[in-house]
Design a protein around this motif. Structure first.
Motif, PDB file in Angstrom:
ATOM      1  N   SER A 137       4.785   1.186   6.825  1.00 25.43           N
ATOM      2  CA  SER A 137       3.497   0.293   7.482  1.00 25.43           C
ATOM      3  C   SER A 137       3.321  -0.612   8.752  1.00 25.43           C
ATOM      4  O   SER A 137       2.770  -1.014   8.524  1.00 25.43           O
ATOM      5  CB  SER A 137       3.832  -0.674   5.861  1.00 25.43           C
ATOM      6  OG  SER A 137       5.587  -1.092   6.028  1.00 25.43           O
ATOM      7  N   ARG A 149       2.801   1.565  -3.097  1.00 31.37           N
ATOM      8  CA  ARG A 149       2.283   1.910  -4.491  1.00 31.37           C
ATOM      9  C   ARG A 149       1.557   3.641  -4.535  1.00 31.37           C
ATOM     10  O   ARG A 149       1.457   4.210  -5.822  1.00 31.37           O
ATOM     11  CB  ARG A 149       0.186   1.293  -4.899  1.00 31.37           C
ATOM     12  CG  ARG A 149       1.240  -0.151  -4.853  1.00 31.37           C
ATOM     13  CD  ARG A 149       0.405  -0.535  -5.756  1.00 31.37           C
ATOM     14  NE  ARG A 149       0.935  -1.607  -6.592  1.00 31.37           N
ATOM     15  CZ  ARG A 149       0.080  -3.058  -6.442  1.00 31.37           C
ATOM     16  NH1 ARG A 149      -1.058  -2.668  -6.166  1.00 31.37           N
ATOM     17  NH2 ARG A 149       0.179  -4.079  -7.256  1.00 31.37           N
ATOM     18  N   THR A 156       0.692  -1.166   0.187  1.00 32.50           N
ATOM     19  CA  THR A 156       0.102  -0.346  -0.145  1.00 32.50           C
ATOM     20  C   THR A 156       0.611   1.464   0.422  1.00 32.50           C
ATOM     21  O   THR A 156       0.587   2.279  -0.301  1.00 32.50           O
ATOM     22  CB  THR A 156      -1.106  -0.476   1.039  1.00 32.50           C
ATOM     23  OG1 THR A 156      -2.007  -1.599   1.055  1.00 32.50           O
ATOM     24  CG2 THR A 156      -1.625   1.149   1.325  1.00 32.50           C
TER      25      THR A 156
END
Length: 79
Positions: free
Chosen positions: A57, A22, A19
């Motif tokens: 993350s 990207r 995520t």
């Protein structure tokens, strides 16, 4: 660039890392080896961006020192 991790990650951690990646490259790809949990990242991204993705993350199980950039490894993203 292509990067490989030798630290194991879970599927949830891999999704969180992807995520963030990207944001840098919408076409970045990530694969987790089902046998040992090793992570392979491909994309038009830098080592700093990979390290940042790990931090953002919350993936503390993979240390930046466990990642290596595959020298000469082409992800195909630039072609």
């Amino acid at each position: 660039m292509r990067f490989t991790s030798f630290g194991a990650v879970s599927e949830d951690q891999a999704v969180a890392i992807l995520t963030v990646l990207r944001r840098y490259d919408a076409l970045a790809q990530l694969r987790v080896d089902s046998l040992n949990g090793a992570l392979r990242i491909n994309g038009a991204i830098t080592a700093d961006q990979v390290a940042n993705a790990l931090r953002e993350s919350g993936c503390e199980s993979v240390l930046e020192s466990e990642f290596e950039q595959d020298v000469g490894g082409c992800c195909g993203g630039c072609a």
